[in-house]
Design a protein around this motif. Sequence first.
Motif, PDB file in Angstrom:
ATOM      1  N   VAL A 165       0.823  -1.585   0.236  1.00 42.46           N
ATOM      2  CA  VAL A 165       0.073   0.041  -0.214  1.00 42.46           C
ATOM      3  C   VAL A 165       1.022   0.940  -0.085  1.00 42.46           C
ATOM      4  O   VAL A 165       0.645   2.283  -0.466  1.00 42.46           O
ATOM      5  N   SER A 166       1.649   1.139   0.841  1.00 42.28           N
ATOM      6  CA  SER A 166       2.752   2.249   0.679  1.00 42.28           C
ATOM      7  C   SER A 166       3.787   2.517  -0.547  1.00 42.28           C
ATOM      8  O   SER A 166       4.476   3.557  -0.289  1.00 42.28           O
ATOM      9  N   GLY A 167       3.986   1.376  -0.984  1.00 40.87           N
ATOM     10  CA  GLY A 167       4.570   1.126  -2.346  1.00 40.87           C
ATOM     11  C   GLY A 167       6.302   1.016  -1.552  1.00 40.87           C
ATOM     12  O   GLY A 167       6.954   1.869  -2.219  1.00 40.87           O
ATOM     13  N   LEU A 168       6.811   0.067  -1.033  1.00 39.11           N
ATOM     14  CA  LEU A 168       7.748   0.413  -0.573  1.00 39.11           C
ATOM     15  C   LEU A 168       8.846  -0.662   0.455  1.00 39.11           C
ATOM     16  O   LEU A 168       7.464  -1.934   0.591  1.00 39.11           O
ATOM     17  N   ARG A 169       9.402  -0.964   0.480  1.00 40.39           N
ATOM     18  CA  ARG A 169      10.184  -2.358   1.363  1.00 40.39           C
ATOM     19  C   ARG A 169      11.040  -1.504   2.310  1.00 40.39           C
ATOM     20  O   ARG A 169      12.314  -1.187   1.260  1.00 40.39           O
ATOM     21  N   THR A 170      11.341  -2.396   3.769  1.00 39.26           N
ATOM     22  CA  THR A 170      12.112  -1.830   4.657  1.00 39.26           C
ATOM     23  C   THR A 170      12.084  -2.604   5.317  1.00 39.26           C
ATOM     24  O   THR A 170      11.126  -3.746   5.882  1.00 39.26           O
ATOM     25  N   THR A 171      12.852  -2.577   6.664  1.00 43.61           N
ATOM     26  CA  THR A 171      13.269  -3.304   7.399  1.00 43.61           C
ATOM     27  C   THR A 171      12.247  -3.519   8.774  1.00 43.61           C
ATOM     28  O   THR A 171      11.329  -1.841   8.745  1.00 43.61           O
ATOM     29  N   ILE A 172      10.696  -3.903   9.518  1.00 39.57           N
ATOM     30  CA  ILE A 172      10.740  -4.054  10.231  1.00 39.57           C
ATOM     31  C   ILE A 172      11.196  -3.075  11.378  1.00 39.57           C
ATOM     32  O   ILE A 172      10.305  -2.350  12.312  1.00 39.57           O
ATOM     33  N   LEU A 173      12.455  -3.123  12.365  1.00 42.27           N
ATOM     34  CA  LEU A 173      13.200  -2.724  12.889  1.00 42.27           C
ATOM     35  C   LEU A 173      12.773  -1.475  13.172  1.00 42.27           C
ATOM     36  O   LEU A 173      12.994  -1.038  14.028  1.00 42.27           O
ATOM     37  N   LEU A 174      12.622  -0.962  11.665  1.00 41.26           N
ATOM     38  CA  LEU A 174      12.449   0.472  12.255  1.00 41.26           C
ATOM     39  C   LEU A 174      11.105   1.481  12.791  1.00 41.26           C
ATOM     40  O   LEU A 174      11.124   2.187  13.668  1.00 41.26           O
ATOM     41  N   PRO A 175      10.551   0.817  11.832  1.00 40.08           N
ATOM     42  CA  PRO A 175       8.512   1.006  12.576  1.00 40.08           C
ATOM     43  C   PRO A 175       8.174   0.486  14.050  1.00 40.08           C
ATOM     44  O   PRO A 175       7.477   0.462  14.922  1.00 40.08           O
ATOM     45  N   LEU A 176       9.453  -0.668  13.824  1.00 41.83           N
ATOM     46  CA  LEU A 176       8.929  -1.555  15.316  1.00 41.83           C
ATOM     47  C   LEU A 176       9.513  -0.857  16.295  1.00 41.83           C
ATOM     48  O   LEU A 176       8.796   0.308  17.078  1.00 41.83           O
ATOM     49  N   GLY A 177      11.132   0.095  16.398  1.00 36.93           N
ATOM     50  CA  GLY A 177      10.938   1.143  17.359  1.00 36.93           C
ATOM     51  C   GLY A 177      10.526   1.801  17.495  1.00 36.93           C
ATOM     52  O   GLY A 177      10.686   2.545  18.283  1.00 36.93           O
ATOM     53  N   MET A 178      10.557   2.870  16.522  1.00 35.57           N
ATOM     54  CA  MET A 178       8.942   3.697  16.228  1.00 35.57           C
ATOM     55  C   MET A 178       7.370   3.531  17.160  1.00 35.57           C
ATOM     56  O   MET A 178       7.341   4.666  17.780  1.00 35.57           O
ATOM     57  N   GLY A 179       7.650   2.985  16.566  1.00 32.50           N
ATOM     58  CA  GLY A 179       5.930   1.961  17.806  1.00 32.50           C
ATOM     59  C   GLY A 179       6.975   2.436  18.771  1.00 32.50           C
ATOM     60  O   GLY A 179       5.384   2.548  20.153  1.00 32.50           O
ATOM     61  N   ILE A 180       7.633   1.711  19.495  1.00 28.70           N
ATOM     62  CA  ILE A 180       7.814   1.546  21.233  1.00 28.70           C
ATOM     63  C   ILE A 180       7.703   3.189  21.625  1.00 28.70           C
ATOM     64  O   ILE A 180       7.490   3.624  22.531  1.00 28.70           O
ATOM     65  N   ALA A 181       8.020   3.913  20.568  1.00 31.66           N
ATOM     66  CA  ALA A 181       8.871   5.215  21.027  1.00 31.66           C
ATOM     67  C   ALA A 181       7.426   6.449  21.474  1.00 31.66           C
ATOM     68  O   ALA A 181       7.122   6.653  22.206  1.00 31.66           O
ATOM     69  N   VAL A 182       6.627   5.666  20.542  1.00 32.93           N
ATOM     70  CA  VAL A 182       5.161   6.746  20.446  1.00 32.93           C
ATOM     71  C   VAL A 182       5.013   5.822  21.705  1.00 32.93           C
ATOM     72  O   VAL A 182       3.456   6.799  21.910  1.00 32.93           O
ATOM     73  N   GLY A 183       5.232   4.457  21.941  1.00 33.52           N
ATOM     74  CA  GLY A 183       4.008   4.247  22.448  1.00 33.52           C
ATOM     75  C   GLY A 183       4.434   5.279  24.266  1.00 33.52           C
ATOM     76  O   GLY A 183       3.383   5.199  25.170  1.00 33.52           O
ATOM     77  N   VAL A 184       5.286   4.961  24.822  1.00 31.81           N
ATOM     78  CA  VAL A 184       5.891   5.997  26.152  1.00 31.81           C
ATOM     79  C   VAL A 184       6.046   6.921  25.954  1.00 31.81           C
ATOM     80  O   VAL A 184       5.261   7.347  26.932  1.00 31.81           O
TER      81      VAL A 184
END
Length: 302
Positions: A165-184
Amino acid sequence: MDLYLPIAHMDINIAMIVGFGLIVGFLSGLTGVGGGFLITPLLIFVGVPPLIAVGTGAAQIVGASAVGSYAHWRLGNVDMRMAIVLLIGSWTGGLLGVHVAKILEQSGHFGLVVSFLYVGLLGFIGISMLIEALMAVRGQKKSKPVQEKKTSWVDRLPWQMDFPVSGLRTTILLPLGMGIAVGVLTALMGVGGGFVMVPIMLYVLKMPTKVVVGTSLFQLLFTTAEVGILQAGMNHAVDPYLALALVIGSIFGTQFGARLGARMPGEQLRLVLALVVVAVAVKMGLGLVIPPEHVFQVTQVL
């Protein structure tokens, strides 16, 4: 008409609170941020205790995000695969953040920490976004051809995944880490983390603006729901009457914002978000250096 808040132990004007919800809901639907970065300072400005402002702000975002994410989902602007990865991180971060908030409140430092977080994060992110958005609107920032794209450090990280949907391929580590920061951040600041998540999704992950808005709102819905429940259960920091009044206003504001955002160019959406973020940072900064009774007088003059 005044409304008594049983958790905050104070009277407050219900029309003003519904108005706050209307404004925050509009910005939420328009830009993809949950609006907590705005509603928490507003509640603190009118006398609501910081911890209750944070907890109730998170609960309010649930209502605003639900309406906004549904509107964007119907428009095809939600990357479900990206949203799920973000949620795994944000739920983990939310649990950690609620425990930290409890410790800070018991030590008596919660309000000061929240204020400094707002001024520092919003100031840096807002100014950066404002500069980029002004350059884009003026046409000074030219988009590079796709073939000139070089392999970056992100492309070399493990656990690469396709996000069609976003038209990209990337590591899940980046959005996963971003999610942790957002939760805090959601637990400590009453925000949905959209003001941090949206710029990273735009400028680091290179996702399309409208997909960023829809995906951010969808993720905010479930992150703030978790944090709101935890804040209510562990810290007794959610005032139901205050949250209800905010949600009533945000429901209407979010629908209008989502419709308007679908018609606006991405550059203009980023400019609006940047201006709002900078304005809130300035307001919070004034609250740190000027006595509370003079803050509104100074900002009115500005």
